[in-house]
Scaffold this motif. Structure first.
Motif, PDB file in Angstrom:
ATOM      1  N   GLY A 120     -36.795 -12.966  18.717  1.00  0.00           N
ATOM      2  CA  GLY A 120     -35.627 -13.597  18.115  1.00  0.00           C
ATOM      3  C   GLY A 120     -35.859 -14.094  16.696  1.00  0.00           C
ATOM      4  O   GLY A 120     -34.921 -14.485  16.012  1.00  0.00           O
ATOM      5  N   ILE A 121     -37.102 -14.080  16.235  1.00  0.00           N
ATOM      6  CA  ILE A 121     -37.434 -14.526  14.884  1.00  0.00           C
ATOM      7  C   ILE A 121     -37.306 -13.353  13.916  1.00  0.00           C
ATOM      8  O   ILE A 121     -37.936 -12.317  14.099  1.00  0.00           O
ATOM      9  CB  ILE A 121     -38.864 -15.097  14.815  1.00  0.00           C
ATOM     10  CG1 ILE A 121     -39.039 -16.251  15.814  1.00  0.00           C
ATOM     11  CG2 ILE A 121     -39.190 -15.561  13.394  1.00  0.00           C
ATOM     12  CD1 ILE A 121     -38.187 -17.454  15.516  1.00  0.00           C
ATOM     13  N   GLU A 122     -36.480 -13.512  12.895  1.00  0.00           N
ATOM     14  CA  GLU A 122     -36.334 -12.477  11.870  1.00  0.00           C
ATOM     15  C   GLU A 122     -37.526 -12.539  10.919  1.00  0.00           C
ATOM     16  O   GLU A 122     -37.879 -13.607  10.417  1.00  0.00           O
ATOM     17  CB  GLU A 122     -35.043 -12.685  11.088  1.00  0.00           C
ATOM     18  CG  GLU A 122     -34.826 -11.654   9.981  1.00  0.00           C
ATOM     19  CD  GLU A 122     -33.598 -11.946   9.138  1.00  0.00           C
ATOM     20  OE1 GLU A 122     -33.374 -11.222   8.146  1.00  0.00           O
ATOM     21  OE2 GLU A 122     -32.885 -12.908   9.462  1.00  0.00           O
ATOM     22  N   ILE A 123     -38.145 -11.377  10.664  1.00  0.00           N
ATOM     23  CA  ILE A 123     -39.315 -11.305   9.785  1.00  0.00           C
ATOM     24  C   ILE A 123     -38.904 -10.687   8.452  1.00  0.00           C
ATOM     25  O   ILE A 123     -38.263  -9.642   8.416  1.00  0.00           O
ATOM     26  CB  ILE A 123     -40.437 -10.462  10.417  1.00  0.00           C
ATOM     27  CG1 ILE A 123     -40.863 -11.059  11.762  1.00  0.00           C
ATOM     28  CG2 ILE A 123     -41.640 -10.391   9.477  1.00  0.00           C
ATOM     29  CD1 ILE A 123     -41.846 -10.197  12.523  1.00  0.00           C
ATOM     30  N   ARG A 124     -39.284 -11.347   7.369  1.00  0.00           N
ATOM     31  CA  ARG A 124     -39.050 -10.814   6.026  1.00  0.00           C
ATOM     32  C   ARG A 124     -40.391 -10.687   5.314  1.00  0.00           C
ATOM     33  O   ARG A 124     -41.199 -11.620   5.340  1.00  0.00           O
ATOM     34  CB  ARG A 124     -38.114 -11.717   5.228  1.00  0.00           C
ATOM     35  CG  ARG A 124     -36.727 -11.855   5.849  1.00  0.00           C
ATOM     36  CD  ARG A 124     -35.856 -12.820   5.056  1.00  0.00           C
ATOM     37  NE  ARG A 124     -34.582 -13.051   5.726  1.00  0.00           N
ATOM     38  CZ  ARG A 124     -33.701 -13.959   5.339  1.00  0.00           C
ATOM     39  NH1 ARG A 124     -33.968 -14.733   4.285  1.00  0.00           N
ATOM     40  NH2 ARG A 124     -32.571 -14.123   5.997  1.00  0.00           N
ATOM     41  N   LEU A 125     -40.611  -9.545   4.668  1.00  0.00           N
ATOM     42  CA  LEU A 125     -41.866  -9.288   3.965  1.00  0.00           C
ATOM     43  C   LEU A 125     -41.576  -9.139   2.479  1.00  0.00           C
ATOM     44  O   LEU A 125     -40.725  -8.347   2.082  1.00  0.00           O
ATOM     45  CB  LEU A 125     -42.534  -8.025   4.510  1.00  0.00           C
ATOM     46  CG  LEU A 125     -43.929  -7.701   3.970  1.00  0.00           C
ATOM     47  CD1 LEU A 125     -44.913  -8.797   4.363  1.00  0.00           C
ATOM     48  CD2 LEU A 125     -44.407  -6.357   4.516  1.00  0.00           C
ATOM     49  N   ILE A 126     -42.295  -9.912   1.666  1.00  0.00           N
ATOM     50  CA  ILE A 126     -42.092  -9.901   0.222  1.00  0.00           C
ATOM     51  C   ILE A 126     -43.404  -9.551  -0.465  1.00  0.00           C
ATOM     52  O   ILE A 126     -44.439 -10.172  -0.182  1.00  0.00           O
ATOM     53  CB  ILE A 126     -41.611 -11.286  -0.277  1.00  0.00           C
ATOM     54  CG1 ILE A 126     -40.317 -11.695   0.422  1.00  0.00           C
ATOM     55  CG2 ILE A 126     -41.423 -11.286  -1.792  1.00  0.00           C
ATOM     56  CD1 ILE A 126     -40.493 -12.690   1.520  1.00  0.00           C
ATOM     57  N   GLN A 127     -43.391  -8.544  -1.347  1.00  0.00           N
ATOM     58  CA  GLN A 127     -44.579  -8.179  -2.109  1.00  0.00           C
ATOM     59  C   GLN A 127     -44.457  -8.715  -3.526  1.00  0.00           C
ATOM     60  O   GLN A 127     -43.357  -8.859  -4.074  1.00  0.00           O
ATOM     61  CB  GLN A 127     -44.770  -6.665  -2.145  1.00  0.00           C
ATOM     62  CG  GLN A 127     -45.258  -6.069  -0.838  1.00  0.00           C
ATOM     63  CD  GLN A 127     -45.660  -4.605  -0.988  1.00  0.00           C
ATOM     64  OE1 GLN A 127     -45.090  -3.887  -1.781  1.00  0.00           O
ATOM     65  NE2 GLN A 127     -46.637  -4.184  -0.218  1.00  0.00           N
ATOM     66  N   GLY A 128     -45.592  -9.003  -4.139  1.00  0.00           N
ATOM     67  CA  GLY A 128     -45.585  -9.493  -5.509  1.00  0.00           C
ATOM     68  C   GLY A 128     -46.981  -9.797  -5.992  1.00  0.00           C
ATOM     69  O   GLY A 128     -47.975  -9.550  -5.295  1.00  0.00           O
ATOM     70  N   SER A 129     -47.072 -10.336  -7.188  1.00  0.00           N
ATOM     71  CA  SER A 129     -48.360 -10.734  -7.752  1.00  0.00           C
ATOM     72  C   SER A 129     -48.810 -12.050  -7.134  1.00  0.00           C
ATOM     73  O   SER A 129     -48.014 -12.773  -6.527  1.00  0.00           O
ATOM     74  CB  SER A 129     -48.254 -10.876  -9.265  1.00  0.00           C
ATOM     75  OG  SER A 129     -47.413 -11.975  -9.595  1.00  0.00           O
ATOM     76  N   SER A 130     -50.075 -12.372  -7.313  1.00  0.00           N
ATOM     77  CA  SER A 130     -50.605 -13.618  -6.760  1.00  0.00           C
ATOM     78  C   SER A 130     -49.849 -14.826  -7.292  1.00  0.00           C
ATOM     79  O   SER A 130     -49.473 -15.728  -6.531  1.00  0.00           O
ATOM     80  CB  SER A 130     -52.099 -13.747  -7.107  1.00  0.00           C
ATOM     81  OG  SER A 130     -52.845 -12.727  -6.505  1.00  0.00           O
ATOM     82  N   SER A 131     -49.627 -14.865  -8.605  1.00  0.00           N
ATOM     83  CA  SER A 131     -48.958 -16.017  -9.197  1.00  0.00           C
ATOM     84  C   SER A 131     -47.521 -16.144  -8.708  1.00  0.00           C
ATOM     85  O   SER A 131     -47.047 -17.247  -8.407  1.00  0.00           O
ATOM     86  CB  SER A 131     -48.996 -15.928 -10.724  1.00  0.00           C
ATOM     87  OG  SER A 131     -48.398 -14.717 -11.174  1.00  0.00           O
ATOM     88  N   ALA A 132     -46.817 -15.013  -8.610  1.00  0.00           N
ATOM     89  CA  ALA A 132     -45.434 -15.048  -8.137  1.00  0.00           C
ATOM     90  C   ALA A 132     -45.366 -15.490  -6.676  1.00  0.00           C
ATOM     91  O   ALA A 132     -44.493 -16.285  -6.291  1.00  0.00           O
ATOM     92  CB  ALA A 132     -44.782 -13.681  -8.311  1.00  0.00           C
ATOM     93  N   LEU A 133     -46.280 -14.999  -5.851  1.00  0.00           N
ATOM     94  CA  LEU A 133     -46.294 -15.383  -4.441  1.00  0.00           C
ATOM     95  C   LEU A 133     -46.627 -16.860  -4.285  1.00  0.00           C
ATOM     96  O   LEU A 133     -46.026 -17.557  -3.456  1.00  0.00           O
ATOM     97  CB  LEU A 133     -47.308 -14.532  -3.677  1.00  0.00           C
ATOM     98  CG  LEU A 133     -46.991 -13.040  -3.555  1.00  0.00           C
ATOM     99  CD1 LEU A 133     -48.159 -12.301  -2.911  1.00  0.00           C
ATOM    100  CD2 LEU A 133     -45.710 -12.812  -2.756  1.00  0.00           C
ATOM    101  N   ALA A 134     -47.585 -17.345  -5.073  1.00  0.00           N
ATOM    102  CA  ALA A 134     -47.939 -18.766  -5.006  1.00  0.00           C
ATOM    103  C   ALA A 134     -46.759 -19.639  -5.405  1.00  0.00           C
ATOM    104  O   ALA A 134     -46.472 -20.646  -4.746  1.00  0.00           O
ATOM    105  CB  ALA A 134     -49.144 -19.049  -5.901  1.00  0.00           C
ATOM    106  N   ASP A 135     -46.052 -19.249  -6.461  1.00  0.00           N
ATOM    107  CA  ASP A 135     -44.898 -20.027  -6.911  1.00  0.00           C
ATOM    108  C   ASP A 135     -43.805 -20.064  -5.853  1.00  0.00           C
ATOM    109  O   ASP A 135     -43.197 -21.112  -5.598  1.00  0.00           O
ATOM    110  CB  ASP A 135     -44.344 -19.449  -8.216  1.00  0.00           C
ATOM    111  CG  ASP A 135     -45.239 -19.717  -9.413  1.00  0.00           C
ATOM    112  OD1 ASP A 135     -46.107 -20.603  -9.309  1.00  0.00           O
ATOM    113  OD2 ASP A 135     -45.089 -19.022 -10.438  1.00  0.00           O
ATOM    114  N   ARG A 136     -43.537 -18.919  -5.227  1.00  0.00           N
ATOM    115  CA  ARG A 136     -42.482 -18.875  -4.213  1.00  0.00           C
ATOM    116  C   ARG A 136     -42.884 -19.649  -2.957  1.00  0.00           C
ATOM    117  O   ARG A 136     -42.034 -20.222  -2.272  1.00  0.00           O
ATOM    118  CB  ARG A 136     -42.137 -17.425  -3.867  1.00  0.00           C
ATOM    119  CG  ARG A 136     -41.449 -16.681  -4.997  1.00  0.00           C
ATOM    120  CD  ARG A 136     -40.968 -15.304  -4.583  1.00  0.00           C
ATOM    121  NE  ARG A 136     -39.902 -15.372  -3.597  1.00  0.00           N
ATOM    122  CZ  ARG A 136     -39.229 -14.305  -3.168  1.00  0.00           C
ATOM    123  NH1 ARG A 136     -39.522 -13.103  -3.662  1.00  0.00           N
ATOM    124  NH2 ARG A 136     -38.275 -14.424  -2.271  1.00  0.00           N
TER     125      ARG A 136
END
Length: 303
Positions: A120-136
Motif C-alpha cells: 500500500g506504500i507508493e514508492i518514488r525513485l529520484i535520481q540526481g547529483s549528491s548535492s541535489a539529493l542532499a538538498d532535497r
C-alpha cells in the motif's frame, strides 16, 4: 468550536430530547445544555426550538446539522488515514539515488522487497547529483538518499553503506595500466573524464587535487557512468572511480593504483532524523539493515 460540541449537537438533533442525548454522549444533562448554549452563542444563531417535551431544529440548525455531520466524518477519515499510515497500509516512500549503485547495492531488488512487504506504500525513485539529493533530503522532498560523500554532512543522519578505493581508469594498453603508487603529479597532464561539478565523486577528486595544490584538465564532463567509461575505453581521457565500478563495468578498461594515502569513495544513506518505527522510511531503513546484514557488506543501526 470544539469537536465534542459537534458530537453533542448531532446527538441532540437526532435524539430530540436532552436526557437521551446526554446519555448517548455520556455526560450529564446540564453539561449538554451548557455545551449547546455555548455553540449557539458562537454561531450567533439559535439551533433548537425547545419545549417541555422535546426539542426540534431551527432552520439554521437544519443547515448546521448537515455541515456538522460532514465535519465529524472528515475527522473520522483523517484519524483512519493516520492509523493506516502508522500501520504502513498507506503512504509514500521517496528514495533518492545517484547512478551506478548496483556494484554496491541492488536498490531495485531492495525496493521490490519493500513493495512485497508494504504494497500500500507508493514508492518514488529520484535520481540526481549528491548535492541535489542532499538538498532535497534536507527539505523533506526525499525520505532517504544514497550518494557518495565528498564533505561531512552534519545536518543529516548518514550511515556508510560501502567504502571503496578510488583507482585510475584508463584504456587498455595505456602507459599507466597496471602501475601502482601513481602520484597525482604524474597524471595531472592527462585529459580527464569527470562527472559534473557537484557530483560526489567529482567533489572527492577535486578536493584531493586541490589539497595537493595540483591543477588538472577536464576534457569531458558527463552525467552518467556509461558515457564516462566509453570515453575512457576509447582513449579520450582517464578517470578516477571506485575500484568495484572499474572492475565490474567494462572489459575494455584498464586500471592503475594511486600512491598513498589511498583515496576512499564512501557511499552513504542519508536522511533526516526518523520520527518513529511506524513510518515508511523507518521500515525501509530497517529492511536496508537486514539486506546489508545478509550480504555481510556493512552494518546499520536499527531504524
Amino acid at each position: 468550536m470544539e469537536l465534542r460540541q459537534l458530537h453533542h449537537f448531532v446527538a441532540l438533533a437526532e435524539e430530540r430530547q436532552f436526557t437521551r442525548a446526554a446519555r448517548r454522549v455520556n455526560i450529564v444533562q446540564s453539561a449538554l445544555s451548557t455545551s449547546i448554549r455555548a455553540l449557539e452563542r458562537e454561531l450567533d444563531a439559535p439551533l433548537f426550538v425547545r419545549s417541555t417535551r422535546d426539542v426540534r431544529l431551527t432552520g439554521a440548525g437544519e443547515i448546521f446539522l448537515e455541515k456538522a455531520r460532514l465535519a465529524i466524518e472528515a475527522v473520522r477519515d483523517a484519524r483512519s488515514a493516520v492509523a493506516e499510515v502508522q500501520g504502513l497500509k498507506r503512504g509514500t516512500l521517496k528514495i533518492g539515488t545517484v547512478q551506478s549503485l548496483p556494484a554496491f547495492l541492488d536498490l531495485p531488488l531492495l525496493l521490490a522487497r519493500f513493495h512485497q512487504r508494504h504494497p500500500g506504500i507508493e514508492i518514488r525513485l529520484i535520481q540526481g547529483s549528491s548535492s541535489a539529493l542532499a538538498d532535497r533530503t534536507r527539505a523533506g522532498g526525499i525520505d532517504a538518499a544514497f550518494f557518495p560523500v565528498g564533505t561531512h554532512l552534519t545536518d543529516l543522519v548518514t550511515t556508510m553503506i560501502a567504502c571503496d578505493e578510488v583507482v585510475l581508469a584508463c584504456p587498455r594498453g595505456h602507459p599507466l595500466e597496471g602501475l601502482t603508487g601513481v602520484a597525482l603529479e604524474a597524471i595531472k597532464d592527462f585529459p580527464f573524464v569527470d562527472f559534473e561539478t557537484g557530483w560526489g565523486t567529482r567533489r572527492l577528486v577535486d578536493g584531493r587535487f586541490g589539497d595537493a595544490g595540483i591543477g588538472r584538465h577536464t576534457a569531458f564532463e558527463v552525467s552518467d557512468l556509461d558515457t564516462m567509461l566509453k570515453l575512457v575505453s576509447l582513449g579520450l581521457g582517464i578517470a578516477l572511480l571506485p575500484e568495484t565500478v572499474v572492475v565490474a563495468r567494462d572489459p575494455d578498461i584498464g586500471m592503475a593504483r594511486l600512491s598513498s594515502p589511498e583515496l576512499c569513495w564512501e557511499l552513504v544513506v542519508a536522511h533526516l532524523p526518523v520520527a518513529g518505527p511506524g513510518t515508511p522510511v523507518a521500515a525501509f531503513l530497517s529492511l536496508l539493515h537486514e539486506s546489508l546484514v545478509i550480504t555481510d557488506t556493512a552494518q546499520l543501526p536499527e531504524a
